[in-house]
Design a protein around this motif. Structure first.
Motif, PDB file in Angstrom:
ATOM      1  N   ASP A  60       0.830  -1.205   0.000  1.00 13.33           N
ATOM      2  CA  ASP A  60       0.000   0.000   0.000  1.00 13.33           C
ATOM      3  C   ASP A  60       0.864   1.255   0.000  1.00 13.33           C
ATOM      4  OD1 ASP A  60      -2.029   1.844   0.201  1.00 13.33           O
ATOM      5  OD2 ASP A  60      -2.758   1.178   2.168  1.00 13.33           O
ATOM      6  N   ILE A  61       1.841   1.306   0.895  1.00 20.30           N
ATOM      7  CA  ILE A  61       2.702   2.495   0.955  1.00 20.30           C
ATOM      8  C   ILE A  61       3.525   2.628  -0.324  1.00 20.30           C
ATOM      9  CG2 ILE A  61       4.535   3.656   2.236  1.00 20.30           C
ATOM     10  CD1 ILE A  61       3.610   2.099   4.724  1.00 20.30           C
ATOM     11  N   ALA A  62       4.064   1.503  -0.806  1.00 21.40           N
ATOM     12  CA  ALA A  62       4.872   1.534  -2.027  1.00 21.40           C
ATOM     13  C   ALA A  62       4.060   2.003  -3.225  1.00 21.40           C
ATOM     14  CB  ALA A  62       5.462   0.152  -2.294  1.00 21.40           C
ATOM     15  N   GLY A  63       2.745   1.788  -3.177  1.00 21.93           N
ATOM     16  CA  GLY A  63       1.883   2.256  -4.250  1.00 21.93           C
ATOM     17  C   GLY A  63       1.624   3.748  -4.199  1.00 21.93           C
ATOM     18  N   ARG A  64       1.980   4.382  -3.070  1.00 24.39           N
ATOM     19  CA  ARG A  64       1.741   5.817  -2.894  1.00 24.39           C
ATOM     20  C   ARG A  64       3.014   6.651  -2.997  1.00 24.39           C
ATOM     21  NH1 ARG A  64      -3.140   6.566   0.623  1.00 24.39           N
ATOM     22  NH2 ARG A  64      -4.071   4.524   0.978  1.00 24.39           N
ATOM     23  N   THR A  65       4.177   5.996  -2.898  1.00 26.01           N
ATOM     24  CA  THR A  65       5.434   6.726  -2.972  1.00 26.01           C
ATOM     25  C   THR A  65       6.514   5.843  -3.576  1.00 26.01           C
ATOM     26  OG1 THR A  65       7.110   7.985  -1.726  1.00 26.01           O
ATOM     27  CG2 THR A  65       6.130   6.069  -0.614  1.00 26.01           C
ATOM     28  N   SER A  66       7.402   6.445  -4.326  1.00 26.26           N
ATOM     29  CA  SER A  66       8.555   5.721  -4.866  1.00 26.26           C
ATOM     30  C   SER A  66       9.798   5.972  -4.017  1.00 26.26           C
ATOM     31  CB  SER A  66       8.826   6.184  -6.306  1.00 26.26           C
ATOM     32  OG  SER A  66       9.093   7.586  -6.340  1.00 26.26           O
ATOM     33  N   ARG A  67       9.621   6.672  -2.900  1.00 27.08           N
ATOM     34  CA  ARG A  67      10.743   7.038  -2.050  1.00 27.08           C
ATOM     35  C   ARG A  67      10.823   6.130  -0.818  1.00 27.08           C
ATOM     36  NH1 ARG A  67      11.020  13.664  -2.360  1.00 27.08           N
ATOM     37  NH2 ARG A  67      11.013  13.802  -4.652  1.00 27.08           N
ATOM     38  N   PRO A  68      11.963   6.138  -0.126  1.00 24.06           N
ATOM     39  CA  PRO A  68      12.123   5.241   1.025  1.00 24.06           C
ATOM     40  C   PRO A  68      11.115   5.515   2.139  1.00 24.06           C
ATOM     41  CG  PRO A  68      14.245   6.056   0.281  1.00 24.06           C
ATOM     42  CD  PRO A  68      13.217   6.853  -0.449  1.00 24.06           C
ATOM     43  N   PHE A  69      10.737   4.440   2.832  1.00 21.17           N
ATOM     44  CA  PHE A  69       9.886   4.520   4.017  1.00 21.17           C
ATOM     45  C   PHE A  69      10.277   3.364   4.925  1.00 21.17           C
ATOM     46  CE2 PHE A  69       7.676   1.980   0.843  1.00 21.17           C
ATOM     47  CZ  PHE A  69       7.275   0.848   1.551  1.00 21.17           C
ATOM     48  N   ALA A  70       9.771   3.374   6.158  1.00 22.19           N
ATOM     49  CA  ALA A  70      10.151   2.353   7.133  1.00 22.19           C
ATOM     50  C   ALA A  70       8.923   1.697   7.738  1.00 22.19           C
ATOM     51  CB  ALA A  70      10.995   2.970   8.245  1.00 22.19           C
ATOM     52  N   LEU A  71       9.059   0.417   8.063  1.00 22.41           N
ATOM     53  CA  LEU A  71       8.086  -0.286   8.892  1.00 22.41           C
ATOM     54  C   LEU A  71       8.736  -0.564  10.235  1.00 22.41           C
ATOM     55  CD1 LEU A  71       5.903  -0.624   6.731  1.00 22.41           C
ATOM     56  CD2 LEU A  71       5.690  -3.003   7.465  1.00 22.41           C
ATOM     57  N   ASN A  72       7.938  -0.447  11.301  1.00 21.11           N
ATOM     58  CA  ASN A  72       8.461  -0.578  12.652  1.00 21.11           C
ATOM     59  C   ASN A  72       7.827  -1.747  13.384  1.00 21.11           C
ATOM     60  OD1 ASN A  72       7.949   0.261  15.763  1.00 21.11           O
ATOM     61  ND2 ASN A  72       9.920   1.057  15.071  1.00 21.11           N
ATOM     62  N   LEU A  73       8.664  -2.531  14.084  1.00 23.32           N
ATOM     63  CA  LEU A  73       8.201  -3.636  14.919  1.00 23.32           C
ATOM     64  C   LEU A  73       8.811  -3.521  16.317  1.00 23.32           C
ATOM     65  CD1 LEU A  73       8.504  -6.714  12.509  1.00 23.32           C
ATOM     66  CD2 LEU A  73       6.408  -5.496  13.145  1.00 23.32           C
ATOM     67  N   TRP A  74       8.194  -4.228  17.273  1.00 23.71           N
ATOM     68  CA  TRP A  74       8.719  -4.309  18.632  1.00 23.71           C
ATOM     69  C   TRP A  74       9.417  -5.640  18.830  1.00 23.71           C
ATOM     70  CZ3 TRP A  74       4.659  -2.313  22.693  1.00 23.71           C
ATOM     71  CH2 TRP A  74       4.284  -1.009  22.366  1.00 23.71           C
ATOM     72  N   VAL A  75      10.631  -5.591  19.321  1.00 24.14           N
ATOM     73  CA  VAL A  75      11.355  -6.811  19.647  1.00 24.14           C
ATOM     74  C   VAL A  75      10.808  -7.338  20.979  1.00 24.14           C
ATOM     75  CG1 VAL A  75      13.615  -7.824  20.118  1.00 24.14           C
ATOM     76  CG2 VAL A  75      13.397  -5.939  18.466  1.00 24.14           C
ATOM     77  N   PRO A  76      10.393  -8.594  21.049  1.00 24.40           N
ATOM     78  CA  PRO A  76       9.780  -9.097  22.289  1.00 24.40           C
ATOM     79  C   PRO A  76      10.799  -9.374  23.380  1.00 24.40           C
ATOM     80  CG  PRO A  76       9.927 -10.857  20.689  1.00 24.40           C
ATOM     81  CD  PRO A  76      10.384  -9.602  19.977  1.00 24.40           C
ATOM     82  N   ILE A  77      10.379  -9.165  24.612  1.00 26.65           N
ATOM     83  CA  ILE A  77      11.193  -9.590  25.734  1.00 26.65           C
ATOM     84  C   ILE A  77      11.011 -11.098  25.888  1.00 26.65           C
ATOM     85  CG2 ILE A  77      11.005  -7.380  26.906  1.00 26.65           C
ATOM     86  CD1 ILE A  77       8.906  -8.608  28.728  1.00 26.65           C
ATOM     87  N   PRO A  78      11.940 -11.801  26.528  1.00 28.28           N
ATOM     88  CA  PRO A  78      11.801 -13.260  26.671  1.00 28.28           C
ATOM     89  C   PRO A  78      10.460 -13.659  27.283  1.00 28.28           C
ATOM     90  CG  PRO A  78      13.992 -12.564  27.349  1.00 28.28           C
ATOM     91  CD  PRO A  78      13.206 -11.308  27.105  1.00 28.28           C
ATOM     92  N   GLY A  79       9.797 -14.606  26.633  1.00 29.24           N
ATOM     93  CA  GLY A  79       8.529 -15.108  27.127  1.00 29.24           C
ATOM     94  C   GLY A  79       7.306 -14.332  26.676  1.00 29.24           C
ATOM     95  N   GLN A  80       7.517 -13.164  26.074  1.00 31.78           N
ATOM     96  CA  GLN A  80       6.372 -12.330  25.704  1.00 31.78           C
ATOM     97  C   GLN A  80       5.490 -12.974  24.649  1.00 31.78           C
ATOM     98  OE1 GLN A  80       6.949  -8.005  24.743  1.00 31.78           O
ATOM     99  NE2 GLN A  80       6.127  -8.642  22.756  1.00 31.78           N
ATOM    100  N   ASP A  81       6.101 -13.597  23.656  1.00 38.01           N
ATOM    101  CA  ASP A  81       5.318 -14.172  22.564  1.00 38.01           C
ATOM    102  C   ASP A  81       4.401 -15.296  23.042  1.00 38.01           C
ATOM    103  OD1 ASP A  81       5.914 -12.551  20.468  1.00 38.01           O
ATOM    104  OD2 ASP A  81       7.480 -13.806  19.621  1.00 38.01           O
ATOM    105  N   ASP A  82       4.719 -15.898  24.174  1.00 38.08           N
ATOM    106  CA  ASP A  82       3.892 -16.977  24.711  1.00 38.08           C
ATOM    107  C   ASP A  82       3.339 -16.603  26.085  1.00 38.08           C
ATOM    108  OD1 ASP A  82       4.342 -18.953  22.570  1.00 38.08           O
ATOM    109  OD2 ASP A  82       6.406 -18.870  23.269  1.00 38.08           O
ATOM    110  N   ALA A  83       3.061 -15.320  26.273  1.00 41.73           N
ATOM    111  CA  ALA A  83       2.584 -14.836  27.563  1.00 41.73           C
ATOM    112  C   ALA A  83       1.290 -15.532  27.967  1.00 41.73           C
ATOM    113  CB  ALA A  83       2.367 -13.330  27.499  1.00 41.73           C
ATOM    114  N   HIS A  84       1.216 -15.884  29.248  1.00 45.58           N
ATOM    115  CA  HIS A  84       0.020 -16.539  29.782  1.00 45.58           C
ATOM    116  C   HIS A  84      -0.528 -15.712  30.940  1.00 45.58           C
ATOM    117  CE1 HIS A  84      -2.761 -19.611  31.131  1.00 45.58           C
ATOM    118  NE2 HIS A  84      -2.277 -19.469  32.355  1.00 45.58           N
TER     119      HIS A  84
END
Length: 370
Positions: A60-84
């Motif tokens: 979607d973003i690439a369809g609106r601009t031919s210039r650089p852009f960034a996507l951002n993610l959060w690096v999980p702390i240990p155990g976060q992905d399987d939090a109970h």
């Protein structure tokens, strides 16, 4: 020219001004593209997106601009992905929120199979989609992820809240370090020490990080105009990341009632809180933040608390209830202006030019050491 730095060279952009990425639906493809088209680096916070939506967002973003852009993610702390979380834990905090769910006509959420997408799957989808840049907070991704990004020509930007975190990111081989001071709005990205031990202001953090690492540094936190940009450059930054000011633009996905508070005296009063997501984040003080402040022992860990309050926040935004929203804002959010993103970028450049041309405002060289 101040606009030509190692940051612009590394990222392939015209202006060393990055738009801060926003989670919770506040990022939009329209905002990221508008900033990139105007010469900065537009960003999209993808922390809550499942892998398939990450690929669609990049397209979607690439369809609106031919210039650089960034996507951002959060690096999980240990155990976060399987939090109970146990049913009694969920019931306690859900009980505190029940009056607000009832006010908005919402049923209390039921325990899900998962509270958030897996980071590894998100990162795999991001690398496959191949955005020009990948930014991240909360830690250092596995070296295999960073290597895969480099192999596909994706530039990497890591966020640090202390000098030690900046050094860890530089050692991992990131292209740019974002030095995020405690002035910044939204979530704190601290990962080597607790947030309370990592609250270094932007203007104290930037010169120390610039002296400690060899990669280019971007200053983030409390920067809303040309004076802030000039100050960051004088302290050794080679670019700036601006969040609250871009959150106030018409292109952002923030609720209208949130935008209306940015740029007003109400935005001067912010505090760090865990009540909305389970992680420390800076926002404008409001009723829900204060109501749960005395019950922090019941707050669920991230991402469970974020999952629990998400429907409440969405409904509050639609209903114009600022008292129940996560009103993310930095400590200089009262200086935000409600301008279209491209106009805001032009204004920032003009202001910075003016400050750097004025001899009275130009930073003086330090005297020689005795």
């Amino acid at each position: 020219m101040w606009t030509k730095t190692r940051v612009t060279g590394a990222l392939g952009i015209e202006l060393p001004i990055l738009q801060g990425p926003f989670g919770g639906g506040h990022s939009t493809a329209a905002l990221a593209a508008a900033v990139s088209n105007a010469g900065g680096l537009g960003s999209f916070g993808a922390v809550n997106l499942p892998p398939e939506d990450i690929e669609r967002t990049v397209q979607d973003i690439a369809g609106r601009t031919s210039r650089p852009f960034a996507l951002n993610l959060w690096v999980p702390i240990p155990g976060q992905d399987d939090a109970h979380v146990s049913e009694p834990e969920l019931a306690r905090i859900a009980g505190r929120l029940r009056p607000y769910f009832e006010q908005l006509g919402l049923a209390e959420p039921r325990m899900p199979d998962r509270f958030a997408p897996r980071f590894e799957a998100q990162a795999e989808a991001l690398i496959k989609a191949r955005p020009p840049a990948f930014s991240f907070v909360m830690g250092v991704p596995d070296r295999a992820i960073l290597a895969a990004a480099r192999a596909r020509g994706i530039k990497t930007l890591g966020t640090a809240t202390t000098v030690e975190e900046a050094a860890a990111l530089a050692d991992a081989g990131v292209d740019v370090v974002v030095a995020s001071g405690s002035d910044a709005g939204g979530h704190r990205g601290s990962f080597l020490r607790p947030v309370e031990a990592s609250l270094v202001g932007t203007m104290s953090l930037v010169p120390q990080v610039a002296a400690a690492v060899g990669v280019p540094v971007v200053a983030a936190g409390g920067i809303a105009d040309g004076r802030g940009i000039a100050a960051a450059l004088a302290l050794g930054a080679e670019g700036v990341q601006i969040g609250s000011a871009f959150l106030a633009t018409p292109e952002s996905g923030a609720p209208a009632v949130h935008k209306e508070l940015l740029g007003t005296p109400r935005a001067r009063v912010t505090r760090l809180t865990r009540v909305f997501s389970g992680r420390h984040a800076r926002g404008i003080e409001n009723e829900l933040m204060l109501a749960l402040a005395d019950h922090l022992d019941e707050i669920l860990p991230y991402p469970a608390q974020n999952w629990l309050t998400s429907p409440l926040r969405r409904a509050a935004g639609a209903a114009g209830r600022a008292d129940l929203l996560a009103l993310w804002a930095g400590q200089n959010a009262a200086s935000a202006r409600r301008l279209p993103a491209a106009e805001l970028l032009r204004t920032l450049v003009e202001e910075t030019d003016h400050v750097l041309r004025d001899p009275r405002l130009r930073p003086r060289a330090a005297p020689p050491a005795v």
